[in-house]
Design an enzyme around this catalytic site. Structure first.
Site, PDB file in Angstrom:
ATOM      1  CG  ASP A   1      -2.075   0.936   1.141  1.00 37.94           C
ATOM      2  OD1 ASP A   1      -2.375   1.400   0.025  1.00 37.94           O
ATOM      3  OD2 ASP A   1      -2.702   1.207   2.178  1.00 37.94           O
TER       4      ASP A   1
ATOM      5  CD  GLU B   1      -0.200   5.620  -4.131  1.00 34.79           C
ATOM      6  OE1 GLU B   1      -1.049   4.728  -4.293  1.00 34.79           O
ATOM      7  OE2 GLU B   1       0.280   5.910  -3.019  1.00 34.79           O
TER       8      GLU B   1
ATOM      9  CG  ASP C   1      -8.197   4.700   0.151  1.00 37.76           C
ATOM     10  OD1 ASP C   1      -8.068   3.465   0.186  1.00 37.76           O
ATOM     11  OD2 ASP C   1      -7.392   5.483   0.695  1.00 37.76           O
TER      12      ASP C   1
END
Length: 669
Positions: free
Chosen positions: A348, A351, A429
């Site tokens: 997670d 990025e 999300d």
């Protein structure tokens, strides 16, 4: 330090038709603005074998059907491909909104995009790819093979436009007879999805966070007590000691091996989160070891970049560095980590996300000292979009090192076209709204049309509180997604399958021409047996035909690479009032199990004919007359109506308080 210098374009040519050469296979072409750009372009990080993009094939004498034009302005390369009027566009990877992308404009720049909407132009992944369906029914795929920020503009009718820094090649696939043929050709370039373990195709339960091993055990026990199928339970960041990766909180998760052993005994697998942000703290073994090996992303002045994430000040591994540096270092940490009984890993925040920054990302001036085969030493703007993919790759390789006999399972939030070789993904999300339930369908399909078929949304929505009706509908739909996981945010109400009461689900409708294999209901994949009864749901098309496939192997090893599997193609055909169900093709060295075959021939209106036989043998079903079929359908519809009238219904809730200002729509599907 390996460097890959950008080659300055010295030609006076600023616009015109692109030059081309055939690559990879028949029907695939590489286009460059000018011949000199073939050497100026950076190595491909999307292709399985980058040399395939850079090596012309001499056997092809075809010319492309459509030749792009280019314009070079202020270091930007603008590419346009004009296609026949009436062409429709799909693809563009992980994007919100509708399935058809005609008229849309997006940017490939991996972005922390929580609570995104249908008009958000950049999400967590980048796929500079467009699938065009021509008026003739043929299809063409177009890939702008650049890792840099890229505008994909489909706003003008039947025109594909890419805008990104020079120089980058454009690869076209086709036109071929169908979108399927285009995607097959694309897979020869960028690879297919990794073979997942069978258990990963079941239902997964997650939350931020199940904050102790006692709570995890309680969730697992409730699933089994209520008889709700579930294969996997996930551990979010709260299992860690102060959010430090590769550690466990000694009070709340004191014995992870014991926890996983107990989960395994009841048929659950365990997946644990790992983020890229490593706490900047002397004495923390991961930080100390990484600093010793000099594996961190650097600032422009050569110092390790420090950014705020969950643990506080963090440094970040530079996954562009070779197997003897960052990637092998991370893989070795993963190898040791899975010795705790870890079955899968969740990457997670990759990025990578950085707190206390306007963009939620690190400065683009940061420096990656990349391998020459990746592009050499470049600033972060060059490697940003592939950071998540390179992290997933290192995690995948570490899991293989830790257990050579089992298939790894990795889930990544950030990615690039080609990430499917290493990891599954989810749509980030999302919100607990009907709009996001609708969008989850198009988003998963869009990823599949862009080369990433193993994906799914957070079922029930991540942010905000689902209503009972919304959650029930999303669970019913979620069972159809390739990756099927319920997940919810901290501070929301419980979103486990039993949290909203009970309701009978509506009927399942199959497209004509389909055969869907299924087995008996089980709680987890470990209960399945090859000799279990095999059911085939058969829905004939308007020509009285149907087709379906079933793949079987050991479920969690590599025997399939040596032929150890069974791939069966079943067909059904109506002739002279008799439906014949048989095997048309079988591949693999596995012997067919001895098992009964249960065929359920759908007639419409929930009516069906049942027939039993032996798998591998021809089974024939006599069709009733039209009047008899009409009576069966009418009777079945009445029975279904009575069943639904007497079913337990999820209560209607007018309004549930949302989280963080999220207003919930009450419009059902």
């Amino acid at each position: 330090m390996a460097e890959y210098e950008e080659v300055a374009v010295t030609s006076d040519v600023k616009s015109g038709n692109m030059v081309f050469e055939p690559v990879l296979e028949e029907g695939v072409f590489r286009f460059d603005c000018i011949a000199d750009h073939r050497n100026a372009a950076f190595p491909s990080l999307s292709f399985v074998n980058p040399k395939d993009r850079d090596t012309p094939i001499m056997t092809s004498h075809n010319v492309p059907s459509y030749i792009p034009t280019f314009e070079c302005v202020f270091g930007e390369q603008i590419i346009q491909i004009e296609l026949p009027i009436g062409t429709s566009f799909y693809g563009t990877g992980e994007v919100s909104g509708q399935l058809e992308r005609t008229g849309k404009r997006v940017f490939t720049w991996n972005t922390v995009a929580g609570a995104y909407g249908p008009g958000t132009t950049s999400l967590y992944q980048s796929h500079p790819w467009v699938l065009a369906v021509l008026p003739s029914g043929e299809a063409l795929g177009v890939l702008a093979d650049t890792t840099r920020r890229c505008e994909i503009n489909l706003q003008k009718e039947s025109i594909i436009k890419f805008v990104a820094p020079s120089a980058y090649p454009v690869i076209t696939f086709g036109p071929f007879a169908s979108p399927t043929d285009v995607l097959i050709s694309l897979s020869h370039a960028v690879g297919t999805v990794f073979m997942p373990p069978k258990w990963s195709l079941g239902y997964h339960q997650c939350r931020w966070s199940y904050d102790s091993d006692a709570r995890v055990r309680e969730i697992a026990r409730t699933f089994r007590e209520k008889g709700i199928p579930c294969d996997v339970i996930w551990m979010d960041i709260d299992y860690m000691n102060g959010f430090r990766c590769f550690t466990f909180d000694q009070e709340r998760f004191p014995d992870p091996k014991s926890l996983v052993k107990d989960l395994h005994l009841t048929g659950f697998k365990a997946i644990w989160m790992l983020d890229p942000g490593i706490k900047h703290e002397e004495g923390y073994f991961v930080y100390d070891n990484g600093s010793e090996k000099d594996v961190w992303i650097q600032t422009a002045d050569g110092k390790p970049f420090v950014g705020e994430v969950w643990p506080g000040p963090c440094v970040f591994p530079d996954f562009t560095l070779s197997k003897t540096r960052s990637r092998s270092w991370w893989a070795s940490l993963v190898k040791d980590f899975i010795s705790n009984g870890v079955d899968g890993i969740w990457n997670d925040m990759n990025e990578p996300a950085v707190f206390k920054a306007v963009t939620k990302m690190m400065p683009e001036t940061n420096v990656h000292r990349g391998d020459i085969e990746l592009g050499g030493c470049q600033n972060h703007s060059h490697y940003h979009n592939v950071y998540g993919m390179l992290m997933a790759r290192s995690t995948y390789e570490g899991m293989k090192l830790g257990n050579e006999n089992n298939r790894p399972f990795v889930l990544t939030r950030a990615g690039f076209i080609g990430s499917q070789r290493y990891a599954a993904t989810w749509t980030g999300d999302n919100l607990s709204t009907w709009e996001h339930l609708h969008m989850s369908i198009s988003m998963v399909l869009q990823l599949g049309l862009s080369g990433q078929p193993l994906s799914g949304p957070d079922i029930g929505g991540f942010e905000g509180n689902a209503t009972p009706k919304l959650f029930g509908r999303w669970m019913g739909l979620g069972a159809m997604f390739p990756f099927c996981r319920g997940h919810s945010d901290t501070g929301t109400i419980d979103h486990e399958p039993w949290s909203f009461g009970e309701e009978d689900l509506p009927a399942l409708y199959l497209q004509g021409g389909s055969i869907i294999p299924s087995g008996p209901a089980i709680q987890h994949v470990g209960e399945a047996n090859p000799t279990d009864d095999l059911s085939l749901l058969v829905a004939l098309d308007e020509h009285g035909k149907a087709k379906g496939v079933l793949f079987e192997d050991d479920g969690d090893g590599y025997e399939f690479t040596r032929g150890g599997y069974l791939l069966t193609t079943y067909v059904a055909e109506l002739e002279s009032s008799v439906v014949t169900v048989r095997i048309s093709k079988a591949e693999g060295s596995w012997k067919r199990p001895k098992r009964r075959l249960h065929v359920q021939l759908l007639l419409g209106g929930c009516a069906m004919l049942d027939a039993w036989g032996i798998d591998g043998e021809v089974l024939q079903i006599m069709m009733p007359s039209e009047d008899e079929v009409s009576n069966l359908v009418s009777m079945s519809e009445k029975q279904y109506k009575i069943r639904m009238e007497n079913a337990k219904r999820i209560p209607e809730v007018e309004k549930v308080s949302g989280l963080k200002g999220v207003e919930l729509s009450r419009t059902p599907i």
